[in-house]
Design an enzyme around this catalytic site. Structure first.
Site, PDB file in Angstrom:
ATOM      1  N   ASP A 192     -18.579  23.576  20.539  1.00  0.00           N
ATOM      2  CA  ASP A 192     -19.419  22.862  21.486  1.00  0.00           C
ATOM      3  C   ASP A 192     -18.978  21.407  21.560  1.00  0.00           C
ATOM      4  O   ASP A 192     -18.635  20.813  20.538  1.00  0.00           O
ATOM      5  CB  ASP A 192     -20.847  22.949  20.920  1.00  0.00           C
ATOM      6  CG  ASP A 192     -21.904  22.884  21.966  1.00  0.00           C
ATOM      7  OD1 ASP A 192     -21.563  22.862  23.154  1.00  0.00           O
ATOM      8  OD2 ASP A 192     -23.088  22.866  21.576  1.00  0.00           O
ATOM      9  N   ASP A 252     -26.655  23.954  30.211  1.00  0.00           N
ATOM     10  CA  ASP A 252     -27.356  25.087  29.591  1.00  0.00           C
ATOM     11  C   ASP A 252     -28.198  25.883  30.592  1.00  0.00           C
ATOM     12  O   ASP A 252     -28.918  25.324  31.416  1.00  0.00           O
ATOM     13  CB  ASP A 252     -28.272  24.587  28.460  1.00  0.00           C
ATOM     14  CG  ASP A 252     -27.464  24.057  27.285  1.00  0.00           C
ATOM     15  OD1 ASP A 252     -26.229  23.939  27.403  1.00  0.00           O
ATOM     16  OD2 ASP A 252     -28.087  23.764  26.252  1.00  0.00           O
TER      17      ASP A 252
HETATM   18  C1  GLA Z   1     -25.569  22.849  23.623  1.00  0.00           C
HETATM   19  C2  GLA Z   1     -25.003  24.168  24.098  1.00  0.00           C
HETATM   20  C3  GLA Z   1     -25.970  25.289  23.809  1.00  0.00           C
HETATM   21  C4  GLA Z   1     -26.292  25.330  22.331  1.00  0.00           C
HETATM   22  C5  GLA Z   1     -26.810  23.973  21.876  1.00  0.00           C
HETATM   23  C6  GLA Z   1     -26.961  23.904  20.390  1.00  0.00           C
HETATM   24  O1  GLA Z   1     -26.649  22.457  24.386  1.00  0.00           O
HETATM   25  O2  GLA Z   1     -24.732  24.107  25.465  1.00  0.00           O
HETATM   26  O3  GLA Z   1     -25.433  26.522  24.239  1.00  0.00           O
HETATM   27  O4  GLA Z   1     -25.128  25.660  21.609  1.00  0.00           O
HETATM   28  O5  GLA Z   1     -25.929  22.931  22.262  1.00  0.00           O
HETATM   29  O6  GLA Z   1     -27.445  22.669  19.993  1.00  0.00           O
END
Ligand code: GLA
Length: 584
Positions: A192, A252
């Site tokens: 990430d 997200d």
């Molecule tokens: C980001 C990612 C999510 C998840 C969160 C975890 O927002 O896009 O998919 O992995 O971090 O904190």
């Protein structure tokens, strides 16, 4: 007589003009490989080393984040693995059980290695991986490209027990973390961005490769509303598909139909970047997390169609029978796991844009998966037309989600689609199959172009036309004219059916005159998702090259022009005199 003399002299004039045109063009080419009317016959370029595809189809599994966020624990993950192994999901293809953020306890000051949070994952990650493996499943684990994970930075989801700033990200520790993951038995890394650094991504690829362990690398350049790259696949210095197996295309997801449709549109805009072994990740599924059944169905169908990873994000231990049935629907999953692994593209839409037809060819010749997607608020009829798909009827139609035969289609098929829902159909008809000779006038079965359209150029005006051919502009590589070819703006791709009938593909390649001496691209030739040729960087200063590769026995040919890691401005590129040697 007079009129016949005029006709005769006019005919001589036309012939003289044609000869002059031909001689001008030939002299422009010299006596080299580009002579008009012939396919190229230069010495084939060897290109750079070709890449092997690590994973042919999108990953399927489960990820803890959408349901558990920072409340994931070892006990939960074990019981999820139990459920997947026994409820039919494993049998349907779900493999990876991935622990997302919040598992990290910190980084050991002595060994430099990450360790798990002792409260929530008391037995540690090696033991958890072993447990997941004992269920016949694979283990996935999250880390970030920054100095801290996303939850360590933000989200408001961090429990009081989870320390901020524990140095839990992998930036600067890529090699050691890849090795730690490998030692633990990790099969899938979710990597990430989260305030990280671009350098961490290729460094992690190198780190994983150095371990010798096969590990799927799923990256997310969009974490926490921070965008790492302006275009997810190339920020102007990196060509992401060279080192990631899958990359998120959006911020997200949430369990709302507007989130689903917005991600569909983003992924559609990025279709030309996905090459074999590199998938556009539309984020973890929200099936079973609160949308209506029709919305969940449309969501799942479109993720399958667009060759996204299918990582369930619901609590699979307690899912409803309808959610269970949808997530394990063999017909929908077969579209996602089809071995041609193409991403669906928009075929047509009504004037409001809410009634859409999406399509992609499947591996078997003559087959198309078609999703009829209703984004509107009332049920509606949606029609798919065979001619639009390039398919000749009659075609057998089957509803892939229900298995119901929809009979033979001669021209078009209309289905009633519920509001915010989708119907998935498979059509089996007859595809255009590539023939011996010039490729430019032939039909492809799928294309994805980020900007503009594929320009097919055949028979420069003034030269004799092939039957049915239309005079168009001339393909001009660096100003050298070709009899025919295609001009595209990178990234752009075309797929043809060969059906095992051909032995050789050949084309000259180079930047088009319209690139004005600038631009830089990378040409790739794939067949059946095996890379046959990779040009490496081609700039306006690179001499014209000839590609010649064996396609013996191959079913499909995929021509790709993509970025050379400096952005796609001026990347106007040509396939000059592309041709096939085939048995018919
Ligand atoms: C980001 C990612 C999510 C998840 C969160 C975890 O927002 O896009 O998919 O992995 O971090 O904190």
């Amino acid at each position: 007589m007079h009129s016949r003399a005029v006709v005769a002299s006019f005919r001589s004039f036309v012939i003289a003009v044609l000869l002059a045109a031909v001689s001008v063009l030939i002299s422009a080419c010299g006596s080299d490989v580009h002579s008009l009317g012939a396919t190229s016959n230069g010495t084939p370029d060897q290109g750079v080393a070709v890449s092997q595809v690590r994973f042919m189809t999108p990953p399927m599994g489960w990820n803890s984040w959408n349901t558990f966020a920072c409340k994931d624990t070892e006990a939960i993950v074990k019981s999820i693995a139990d459920a997947i192994a026994s409820n039919g999901m494993a049998a349907a293809g779900y493999q990876y059980v991935t622990v997302d953020d919040c598992w990290v306890g910190g980084r050991d000051a002595t060994t430099g290695q990450l360790y798990a949070n002792a409260t929530t994952f008391p037995d540690g990650m090696a033991a958890l991986a072993a447990y997941v493996h004992s269920k016949g499943l694979k283990f996935g684990l999250y880390t970030s490209a920054g100095t801290n994970t996303c939850a360590g930075l933000s989200h408001g989801t961090r429990p009081a027990t989870y320390p901020q700033g524990v140095g839990a990200g992998s930036l600067g520790h890529e090699a050691v973390d890849a090795q730690t993951f490998a030692n633990w038995g990790v099969d899938y890394m979710k990597f990430d961005y989260c305030g990280g650094n671009l350098s961490a991504f290729p460094a992690m690829r190198a780190g994983i490769d150095a371990t010798g362990r096969q590990m799927f690398l799923s990256i997310n350049p969009y974490s926490a509303n921070q965008t790492l790259v302006t275009n997810f696949a190339s920020d102007g210095t990196l060509y992401v598909p060279a080192w990631a197996d899958m990359s998120r295309v959006s911020q997200d997801i949430s369990a709302k139909f507007t989130s689903v449709t917005s991600i569909i549109d983003i992924s559609a805009a990025d279709a030309a970047w996905a090459v074999p072994g590199y998938f556009n990740d539309m984020d973890m599924l929200e099936v079973g997390n609160g949308m209506t059944q029709d919305q969940d169905t449309a969501h799942f169908i479109m993720w399958a169609m667009m060759a996204s990873g299918l990582n369930a994000g619901n609590d699979v231990r307690s899912q409803s029978a309808a959610t269970q049935a949808l997530l394990t629907n063999a017909g929908i999953i077969s579209v996602n796991q089809d071995k041609l692994a193409l991403q669906a593209v928009l075929d047509s839409a009504d004037s409001s844009g809410s009634l859409q037809v999406w399509t992609k060819p499947l591996a078997t010749t003559g087959t198309r998966a078609v999703a009829l997607l209703n984004r509107g608020s009332s049920a509606a009829s949606i029609t798919v037309t065979l001619a639009n798909l390039g398919l000749t009827g009659p075609a057998q139609a089957v509803n892939l989600a229900t298995g119901t035969s929809l009979g033979a289609v001669t021209q078009s098929l209309t289905q009633t689609v519920p509001a915010t829902g989708a119907v998935l159909v498979k059509l089996t008809g007859t595809d255009p199959v590539a023939k011996n000779g010039p490729l430019a006038p032939q039909s492809w079965i799928w294309d994805a172009v980020e900007s503009g359209a594929v320009e097919v150029k055949t028979n420069p005006a003034g030269l004799p036309l092939a039957p049915g051919g239309a005079a168009t502009a001339t393909v001009s590589l660096h100003g050298v004219p070709y009899l025919d070819g295609m001009t595209v703006n990178a990234p752009a791709q075309l797929v043809y059916r060969l059906n095992g009938n051909c032995t050789t593909f050949q084309s000259d390649i180079g930047l088009d005159a319209a690139a004005n001496g600038a631009g830089s691209v990378d040409y790739q030739v794939w067949a059946d998702n095996v890379m046959l040729y990779d040009s490496g960087t081609i700039t306006g200063a690179t001499a014209i090259k000839t590609v010649r590769v064996s396609v013996a026995g191959r079913q499909t040919l995929r021509l790709v022009v993509t970025d050379a890691a400096d952005g796609v401005t001026n990347d106007v590129a040509d396939w000059g005199n592309p041709s096939l040697v085939c048995s018919s």
